[in-house]
Design an enzyme around this catalytic site. Structure first.
Site, PDB file in Angstrom:
ATOM      1  N   PRO A  62       8.142  19.718  11.641  1.00 21.35           N
ATOM      2  CA  PRO A  62       9.375  20.220  11.020  1.00 21.35           C
ATOM      3  C   PRO A  62       9.415  19.978   9.517  1.00 21.35           C
ATOM      4  O   PRO A  62       8.855  19.005   9.020  1.00 21.35           O
ATOM      5  CB  PRO A  62      10.459  19.411  11.726  1.00 21.35           C
ATOM      6  CG  PRO A  62       9.787  18.142  12.145  1.00 21.35           C
ATOM      7  CD  PRO A  62       8.384  18.535  12.500  1.00 21.35           C
ATOM      8  N   HIS A  96       0.827  -1.212   0.000  1.00 21.10           N
ATOM      9  CA  HIS A  96       0.000   0.000   0.000  1.00 21.10           C
ATOM     10  C   HIS A  96       0.865   1.269   0.000  1.00 21.10           C
ATOM     11  O   HIS A  96       1.894   1.320   0.662  1.00 21.10           O
ATOM     12  CB  HIS A  96      -0.895   0.006   1.242  1.00 21.10           C
ATOM     13  CG  HIS A  96      -2.095   0.880   1.141  1.00 21.10           C
ATOM     14  ND1 HIS A  96      -2.015   2.250   1.199  1.00 21.10           N
ATOM     15  CD2 HIS A  96      -3.402   0.588   0.975  1.00 21.10           C
ATOM     16  CE1 HIS A  96      -3.221   2.761   1.074  1.00 21.10           C
ATOM     17  NE2 HIS A  96      -4.093   1.776   0.937  1.00 21.10           N
TER      18      HIS A  96
END
Length: 564
Positions: A165, A83
């Site tokens: 971040p 996946h």
């Protein structure tokens, strides 16, 4: 006020280590009020879909803990699977269930993302209804490049994260990124094929999914892409809207599947996707062998599928919920690869699993024993409602038998409509079985309120009057419902199967008994209500219903005497 509920369906990038999966999933129930509904691991995809539900604030806390635990236990630098994925908690969608809008749910998605970014140092993107940029609405765009392309993506000014971040540091190397959304209820649904070819499965997926396939010159698989004026590939749309799909091979089962995301089942339902896939597969020389549901499904989606297939068979739609679930499971082949347990896979059944048991869930013998016990409830009101449910069940039975009678094929819809009406009356009366007992318990609770001060006495008196009115309105509702249900039996006496005439007649006798019994309860409870205008109005309406039911019973007896 309706209780606010949202569902959270995080997909974590671990589908093989069951102990690790359980540890991650279990953290959600450390938050009081959150219920873990389902854990659905996939070995080949190396991915697990976890489903839990609760009040929005509680669900956000639980989701945060799950994302934190997944980041602790899953190392994305070592992950592989079929996946698409880019994070330990790859996606974390929030879904409104009750008492909350999609827009309000998006606010909670943003709150969750901010916490994940600030407190866990995990970067991520908001998609679908939580998206803050148009190009990020589509999950596929947010996840493009997957984990392997994440370092480059984070450094791209066009893909600065919405939270966390924008650097691929040592921590992010391990956790990857997370996509958080607010979305409508999505069904993750795989269709099984009698082939091992991913290419053949993809061809069918391209036929069906909304995005379709890229248009090519000459050979549709290998030819040169056709570009539009902006240099973008021209696409040939697929057959169904609100459907995403891709083909893959599942080694665990030894077959190819088409993996669908049905993003709006009011636009494209599960059974529509299944049938369209069957048609496309047949056209390509393949055969659909069944299907697989990943995660949970709303009850209505299963009932809609049953109605669809029953209609195609020209069968009555007025059958019980349990029978409809069986029809849906067999029609869609949901038990093709492994057993399908409705109690585990249907969201409403999961939510009801730990609720207090109801009278209508007792066996016939246990209900009789409970009624005969020293307890004052269930009493005449509940039993009247139950007798009414039995009566309309008989009328519904005759409608179903008539719908399936040989030689009456042109009448099946007429009888099906009566059976559907009968089922609705039956469900209402079964609900009133327990509600009558609940209303009696409210009166008892009101009498137990404190009465030490004048204010407490006032509050107690108002509570007793309010509870007594409700305990009068419930049997009145039984009267109305049982009386209205007589129309089903009357129609079956006039037009239904002749051999079942006596069954419909017994149904009317039961309905009349329900009306009479409930009438007694209305009258006895109304005696304690101080609002005389209210009492006069409800007793007048109740008397009219009672007398009308006697006339229907008398007409039925005349018909029986003339016929038998």
């Amino acid at each position: 006020m309706e209780k606010r509920l949202i569902e959270c369906v995080p997909n974590i990038s671990e589908g093989r280590d069951l102990d690790k999966i359980q540890i991650i999933a279990n953290v959600v129930e450390t938050i009081e009020g959150v219920k873990l509904l389902d854990i659905d691991p996939g070995n080949a995809t190396n991915r697990t879909v976890i489903t839990f539900v609760g009040a929005p604030e509680k669900v956000i806390d639980a989701a945060f803990l799950l994302i934190k635990k997944a980041a602790d236990l899953i190392d994305m630098s070592k992950h592989s699977g079929e996946h698409p994925r880019f994070g330990a908690t790859d996606v974390c969608p929030l879904v409104p269930i009750a008492g909350i809008t999609l827009e309000e749910t998006a606010v909670f998605a943003h709150r969750l993302g901010e916490r994940v970014g600030k407190e866990l140092g995990i970067p991520g993107y908001f998609y679908e209804k939580a998206a803050k940029k148009e190009e990020r609405i589509n999950l596929a765009h947010c996840r493009s490049g997957e984990y392997e392309g994440l370092k480059e993506k984070l450094s791209n000014k066009e893909w600065i994260p919405d939270f966390g971040p924008a650097v691929f540091n040592e921590h992010v190397t391990k956790t990857g990124a997370t996509a958080i959304s607010a979305r409508d209820f999505l069904i993750a649904y795989n269709v099984n094929l009698n082939t091992t070819s991913t290419r053949r499965a993809n061809a069918i997926a391209f036929d069906i999914r909304e995005a379709g396939r890229v248009k090519r010159e000459g050979n549709p698989a290998t030819g040169k892409k056709v570009l539009d004026a902006k240099g973008e590939p021209v696409r040939i749309p697929g057959k169904l809207k609100a459907v995403k799909g891709i083909g893959w091979y599942i080694e665990e089962y030894g077959i190819a599947q088409i993996s669908y995301n049905l993003t709006n089942i009011s636009i494209t339902s599960m059974h529509e996707a299944f049938d369209a896939t069957c048609t496309s597969a047949n056209n390509r020389g393949l055969r659909v062998t069944g299907s697989e549901l990943i995660g949970l499904i709303p009850l209505q989606a299963m009932l809609d599928a049953a109605d669809y297939y029953l209609s195609k068979q020209q069968r009555s739609l007025g059958i019980s919920e349990d029978e409809k679930i069986k029809i849906a499971v067999k029609s869609l082949g949901l038990d093709d690869l492994k057993p399908f347990d409705p109690q585990e896979k249907i969201i409403e059944y999961q939510l009801a699993a730990n609720q207090k048991s109801k009278l209508i869930d007792l066996s016939a013998r246990n209900l009789a024993d409970e009624t005969a016990s020293e307890s004052m409830a269930p009493g005449g009101g509940s039993i009247s409602a139950y007798v009414g449910a039995l009566g309309v069940s008989l009328g519904t039975m005759v409608a179903n038998l008539s719908a399936h009678k040989a030689g009456w094929d042109e009448k099946w819809e007429q009888f099906s409509d009566w059976a559907v009406k009968g089922q609705a009356y039956k469900e209402k009366l079964l609900y009133l079985v327990d509600e009558d007992t609940n209303s009696f318990n409210h009166i008892i609770a009101s009498f137990r309120l404190p009465k030490g001060t004048d204010e407490e006495k006032r509050i107690r008196k108002e509570a007793i009057q309010s509870a007594t009115k409700y305990a009068t309105e419930i049997p009145f509702e039984v009267m109305e419902t049982a009386y209205n249900s007589m129309e089903v039996m009357q129609a079956m006496i006039n037009d239904g199967l002749a051999n079942s005439l006596s069954d419909a007649a017994v149904g009317i006798l039961c309905a009349r008994t329900a009306v009479t019994g409930a009438y007694f309860n209305v009258r006895i409870n109304a005696r304690d209500i101080t609002d005389k205008s209210y009492v006069e109005a409800i007793l007048s309406k109740a008397k009219d219903i009672f007398e009308a039911s006697l006339k229907i019973e008398a007409a039925m007896m005349e018909t029986i005497d003339a016929t038998m």
